[in-house]
Design a protein around this motif. Structure first.
Motif, PDB file in Angstrom:
ATOM      1  N   GLU A   7       0.837  -1.202   0.000  1.00 27.48           N
ATOM      2  CA  GLU A   7       0.000   0.000   0.000  1.00 27.48           C
ATOM      3  C   GLU A   7       0.871   1.250   0.000  1.00 27.48           C
ATOM      4  O   GLU A   7       0.555   2.233  -0.674  1.00 27.48           O
ATOM      5  N   LEU A   8       1.982   1.221   0.744  1.00 23.61           N
ATOM      6  CA  LEU A   8       2.911   2.350   0.754  1.00 23.61           C
ATOM      7  C   LEU A   8       3.501   2.567  -0.637  1.00 23.61           C
ATOM      8  O   LEU A   8       3.625   3.711  -1.092  1.00 23.61           O
ATOM      9  N   LEU A   9       3.835   1.501  -1.328  1.00 24.11           N
ATOM     10  CA  LEU A   9       4.341   1.610  -2.694  1.00 24.11           C
ATOM     11  C   LEU A   9       3.326   2.318  -3.584  1.00 24.11           C
ATOM     12  O   LEU A   9       3.672   3.234  -4.342  1.00 24.11           O
ATOM     13  N   VAL A  10       2.071   1.933  -3.484  1.00 24.67           N
ATOM     14  CA  VAL A  10       1.005   2.551  -4.280  1.00 24.67           C
ATOM     15  C   VAL A  10       0.849   4.029  -3.905  1.00 24.67           C
ATOM     16  O   VAL A  10       0.752   4.897  -4.784  1.00 24.67           O
ATOM     17  N   GLY A 151      12.809  -6.038   1.110  1.00 26.59           N
ATOM     18  CA  GLY A 151      12.801  -6.539   2.473  1.00 26.59           C
ATOM     19  C   GLY A 151      13.418  -5.548   3.441  1.00 26.59           C
ATOM     20  O   GLY A 151      14.259  -4.725   3.065  1.00 26.59           O
ATOM     21  N   ALA A 152      12.977  -5.630   4.687  1.00 28.90           N
ATOM     22  CA  ALA A 152      13.570  -4.799   5.738  1.00 28.90           C
ATOM     23  C   ALA A 152      15.052  -5.145   5.823  1.00 28.90           C
ATOM     24  O   ALA A 152      15.431  -6.308   5.800  1.00 28.90           O
ATOM     25  N   GLY A 153      15.879  -4.133   5.863  1.00 22.40           N
ATOM     26  CA  GLY A 153      17.317  -4.349   5.950  1.00 22.40           C
ATOM     27  C   GLY A 153      18.022  -4.381   4.604  1.00 22.40           C
ATOM     28  O   GLY A 153      19.244  -4.455   4.552  1.00 22.40           O
ATOM     29  N   GLN A 154      17.281  -4.315   3.498  1.00 23.67           N
ATOM     30  CA  GLN A 154      17.899  -4.321   2.175  1.00 23.67           C
ATOM     31  C   GLN A 154      18.089  -2.912   1.619  1.00 23.67           C
ATOM     32  O   GLN A 154      18.674  -2.739   0.553  1.00 23.67           O
ATOM     33  N   ARG A 181      11.071  -0.119   3.669  1.00 21.33           N
ATOM     34  CA  ARG A 181      10.457  -1.120   2.786  1.00 21.33           C
ATOM     35  C   ARG A 181      10.321  -0.684   1.331  1.00 21.33           C
ATOM     36  O   ARG A 181      10.114  -1.511   0.459  1.00 21.33           O
ATOM     37  N   ILE A 182      10.399   0.615   1.047  1.00 20.15           N
ATOM     38  CA  ILE A 182      10.270   1.095  -0.327  1.00 20.15           C
ATOM     39  C   ILE A 182      11.441   2.027  -0.614  1.00 20.15           C
ATOM     40  O   ILE A 182      11.703   2.960   0.155  1.00 20.15           O
ATOM     41  N   THR A 183      12.128   1.782  -1.710  1.00 20.16           N
ATOM     42  CA  THR A 183      13.185   2.695  -2.142  1.00 20.16           C
ATOM     43  C   THR A 183      12.812   3.217  -3.514  1.00 20.16           C
ATOM     44  O   THR A 183      12.393   2.462  -4.390  1.00 20.16           O
TER      45      THR A 183
END
Length: 189
Positions: A7-10, A151-154, A181-183
Motif C-alpha cells: 500500500e505504501l508503494l502505491v 525486504g527490511a534491511g535491504q 520497505r520502499i526505495t
C-alpha cells in the motif's frame, strides 16, 4: 488485500504521478495485478502496462482488472522488461521477490502454497532487484522514477546499487512499523 508495505508503494507512486494521457507507468512482476489495478483506479488517464512471466498470474490479474478497471491496463506476458520492447515510461514500480533463498519464513505454513520463485531471490534476496535496477535505466524516460518494494534491511544495499547505476534523488521510505520497505530513485534527465 495488499500488505501495508505494498500500500505504501502505491501511495508513493500516486504522490509522484500525473493523471494525464502523457504519463506512462509500468508494473513489473504484477502477479495478481493489485498494484497496477490500484493505480489504474486512481490514474484514469495514465497509460499503464503490467508484466509477469506467469500466464496463470496474468489470467488472475486480467480477471481482477476486468471487475475493477476494465480496459485500463495492458497486461503482457514475459520476464521483467522483455514485454516492453524498447518502450519508455515515466514510472516503473515493482514488488519483486526479495526473500533470501534460505530464509526460514519460506517454510512457514502461511507461505507453503506460494510459488517459491515468487518469493525467493538468491542468497542475499537482491537478485531480481539488481535486474530491475539495471533494466529500468533503459526503459525510464529522463527524470522517470523507479519505485521498488524490498525486504527490511535491504535498503542500504539498494541505495548503493542505485547510486552506482547512475540514479539520483534516491529515497527510502518506511512502513507503519518503521521498517525501510520502499526505495525510490530518479533517472537523470
Amino acid at each position: 488485500m495488499p500488505r501495508p508495505e505494498t500500500e505504501l508503494l502505491v501511495e508513493l507512486a500516486l504522490e509522484h504521478s500525473r493523471d494525464d494521457a502523457a504519463f506512462s507507468l509500468a508494473d513489473l512482476g504484477t502477479g495478481s495485478g493489485a498494484i497496477a489495478i490500484a493505480l489504474a483506479c486512481e490514474l484514469k488517464a495514465t497509460r499503464i502496462a503490467a508484466t509477469d512471466n506467469s500466464d496463470a498470474a496474468l489470467q488472475v490479474a486480467r480477471e481482477n482488472a476486468g471487475r475493477l478497471c476494465p480496459g485500463r491496463i495492458d497486461f503482457r506476458l514475459g520476464d521483467w522488461f522483455r514485454p516492453l520492447a524498447g518502450e519508455h515510461f515515466d514510472m516503473i514500480v515493482s514488488n519483486p521477490p526479495y526473500v533470501t533463498a534460505d530464509d526460514p519464513v519460506l517454510r512457514t505454513t502461511e507461505l507453503q502454497h506460494e510459488p517459491r520463485n515468487a518469493l525467493a531471490a538468491g542468497p542475499d534476496g537482491l537478485d531480481h532487484l539488481r535486474v530491475l535496477i539495471d533494466g529500468a535505466r533503459h526503459c525510464l524516460n529522463p527524470r522517470g522514477r523507479l519505485l521498488l518494494e524490498h525486504g527490511a534491511g535491504q535498503d542500504r544495499a539498494l541505495r548503493t546499487l542505485l547510486g552506482r547505476g547512475g540514479y539520483r534523488a534516491i529515497e527510502t521510505h518506511t512502513d507503519m512499523a518503521g521498517l525501510a520497505r520502499i526505495t525510490m530513485a530518479q533517472w537523470p534527465g
